[in-house]
Design an enzyme around this catalytic site. Structure first.
Site, PDB file in Angstrom:
ATOM      1  N   ARG A  17       0.744  -1.436   0.330  1.00 40.97           N
ATOM      2  CA  ARG A  17      -0.226   0.298   0.021  1.00 40.97           C
ATOM      3  C   ARG A  17       1.269   1.348  -0.122  1.00 40.97           C
ATOM      4  O   ARG A  17       1.308   0.847   1.289  1.00 40.97           O
ATOM      5  CB  ARG A  17      -0.880  -0.276   0.991  1.00 40.97           C
ATOM      6  CG  ARG A  17      -1.915   1.107   1.302  1.00 40.97           C
ATOM      7  CD  ARG A  17      -2.378   1.494   2.463  1.00 40.97           C
ATOM      8  NE  ARG A  17      -4.038   2.178   2.930  1.00 40.97           N
ATOM      9  CZ  ARG A  17      -4.389   2.414   2.307  1.00 40.97           C
ATOM     10  NH1 ARG A  17      -5.184   1.239   1.811  1.00 40.97           N
ATOM     11  NH2 ARG A  17      -5.330   3.678   2.589  1.00 40.97           N
ATOM     12  N   HIS A  47      -6.697   1.030  -7.167  1.00 38.60           N
ATOM     13  CA  HIS A  47      -7.775   0.634  -6.278  1.00 38.60           C
ATOM     14  C   HIS A  47      -7.970  -0.566  -6.116  1.00 38.60           C
ATOM     15  O   HIS A  47      -9.240  -1.076  -5.996  1.00 38.60           O
ATOM     16  CB  HIS A  47      -7.984   1.479  -5.099  1.00 38.60           C
ATOM     17  CG  HIS A  47      -8.319   1.440  -3.475  1.00 38.60           C
ATOM     18  ND1 HIS A  47      -7.448  -0.210  -3.286  1.00 38.60           N
ATOM     19  CD2 HIS A  47      -9.012   1.684  -2.359  1.00 38.60           C
ATOM     20  CE1 HIS A  47      -8.321  -0.393  -2.210  1.00 38.60           C
ATOM     21  NE2 HIS A  47      -8.234   0.454  -1.743  1.00 38.60           N
ATOM     22  N   ASP A  72     -16.012   9.210  -2.883  1.00 37.37           N
ATOM     23  CA  ASP A  72     -14.321   9.207  -1.920  1.00 37.37           C
ATOM     24  C   ASP A  72     -14.076  10.579  -1.561  1.00 37.37           C
ATOM     25  O   ASP A  72     -15.042  11.643  -1.793  1.00 37.37           O
ATOM     26  CB  ASP A  72     -13.813   8.624  -2.837  1.00 37.37           C
ATOM     27  CG  ASP A  72     -12.352   8.613  -1.959  1.00 37.37           C
ATOM     28  OD1 ASP A  72     -12.495   8.317  -1.492  1.00 37.37           O
ATOM     29  OD2 ASP A  72     -11.232   7.737  -2.749  1.00 37.37           O
ATOM     30  N   ARG A  93     -14.024  -6.717   1.852  1.00 38.42           N
ATOM     31  CA  ARG A  93     -12.592  -5.986   1.442  1.00 38.42           C
ATOM     32  C   ARG A  93     -12.297  -7.647   1.683  1.00 38.42           C
ATOM     33  O   ARG A  93     -10.875  -8.541   0.978  1.00 38.42           O
ATOM     34  CB  ARG A  93     -12.176  -5.055   2.015  1.00 38.42           C
ATOM     35  CG  ARG A  93     -12.473  -4.172   1.719  1.00 38.42           C
ATOM     36  CD  ARG A  93     -12.297  -3.344   0.251  1.00 38.42           C
ATOM     37  NE  ARG A  93     -10.436  -3.687   0.438  1.00 38.42           N
ATOM     38  CZ  ARG A  93      -9.462  -2.953   1.213  1.00 38.42           C
ATOM     39  NH1 ARG A  93      -9.382  -1.597   1.078  1.00 38.42           N
ATOM     40  NH2 ARG A  93      -7.800  -3.060   0.849  1.00 38.42           N
TER      41      ARG A  93
END
Length: 306
Positions: free
Chosen positions: A104, A131, A219, A287
């Site tokens: 990340r 992403h 977002d 996720r």
């Protein structure tokens, strides 16, 4: 054989991505039924974090443990990466000790450079460009609530950031139409936009993008690394807040998603996550399940090399 990496949704075929989405739901069901499933016993995932995280760390670390393996958290201050060791050297050494590496980071080139010298799978946990792991969870969430997203209309409202770029890749791979509403000067990656062709429409008016949409996503207006732009972005993006009225202009069965963390009162209205059309909490949980499917897909089970 060279390692299989997941740096972008374009690293998989549409069929592989559909399979990952279905598998994520299957693994979710196994966990809910308390079924022990540990194909990655003795396997170890290295997790390199140059950017802070909640969902990415929890989902990858818990996912590896639930699959029978282990995960090691690494920050730049914990490794020689933070003291000037070349990425290529770190990749060679780490991939001789680990079974996969998740990174990340800020610059996408960190991922591509690491992957070019890694003998094990490298996973993009987030970069400034893309992403893809979040999009796997988003696609799984839509499929669980509404079935196939193929042929549907998706609206992205706000900054043309890494999430927006990955939504463009998803539009190509999952066969949906994407409308992007963003202010001038905040457009997504131009090369990806050109590659997507008529699959993606760039607009300025959020209401036009949301009209009849089956999924609306957004977002934060200022991401990590953009702290010095916050005041300017707040003013520029004020007209791009997603609220219940905007959802009302979409399809009757619209879903709302947000990759989180959310700034209530900024990119979303204070009450939006409480709206029954919001599936942000399912999206966050997925996720875990989508990434378990990805780890199962990329990392060789221990039995394969016994």
């Amino acid at each position: 054989m060279s390692a299989r990496h997941f740096l972008s949704l374009l690293d998989c075929t549409p069929q592989e991505l559909e399979s990952l989405v279905r598998r994520g739901s299957e693994l979710k069901d196994l966990r809910k039924r308390g079924v022990l499933f540990e194909p990655l016993k003795s396997r170890v995932l290295g997790m390199i974090f140059e950017k802070a995280s909640t969902r990415t760390r929890l989902s990858f670390e818990a996912g590896m443990i639930q699959l029978g393996g282990q995960a090691i958290f690494l920050s730049p201050r914990d490794t020689q990466l933070g003291r000037g060791e070349p990425i290529s050297d770190s990749a060679i050494v780490m991939s001789r000790m680990l079974d996969a590496v998740m990174i990340r980071t800020f610059a996408h080139s960190t991922l591509t450079d690491f992957a070019a010298h890694s003998s094990v799978p490298v996973i993009n946990g987030l970069s400034d460009d893309l992403h893809p792991c979040q999009l796997l969870a988003d696609m799984q969430t839509f499929h669980e609530h509404r079935g196939s997203i193929a042929g549907k209309t998706v609206a992205w409202i706000g900054d043309g950031n890494n999430m927006c770029n990955s939504y463009m890749e998803a539009a190509m791979q999952f066969d949906f139409q994407l409308r992007i509403a963003c202010p001038e000067g905040y457009e997504p990656n131009a090369a990806l936009l050109a590659q997507a062709g008529d699959r993606v429409m760039l607009l300025r008016d959020p209401r036009e993008a949301a009209a009849g949409a089956h999924l609306i996503s957004t977002d934060v207006w200022a991401s990590m690394g953009q702290e010095d732009e916050v005041a300017a972005r707040m003013a520029t993006f004020r007209a791009y807040q997603v609220d219940r009225a905007l959802l009302d202009s979409a399809a009757d069965d619209v879903l709302f998603m947000h990759c989180l963390p959310a700034h209530r009162g900024e990119e979303i209205s204070e009450d939006l996550l409480d709206d029954p059309r919001s599936v942000a909490w399912d999206q966050a949980e997925n996720r875990l399940h989508a990434q378990k499917a990805l780890l199962e897909f990329l990392v060789a089970p221990a039995s394969n090399n016994a």
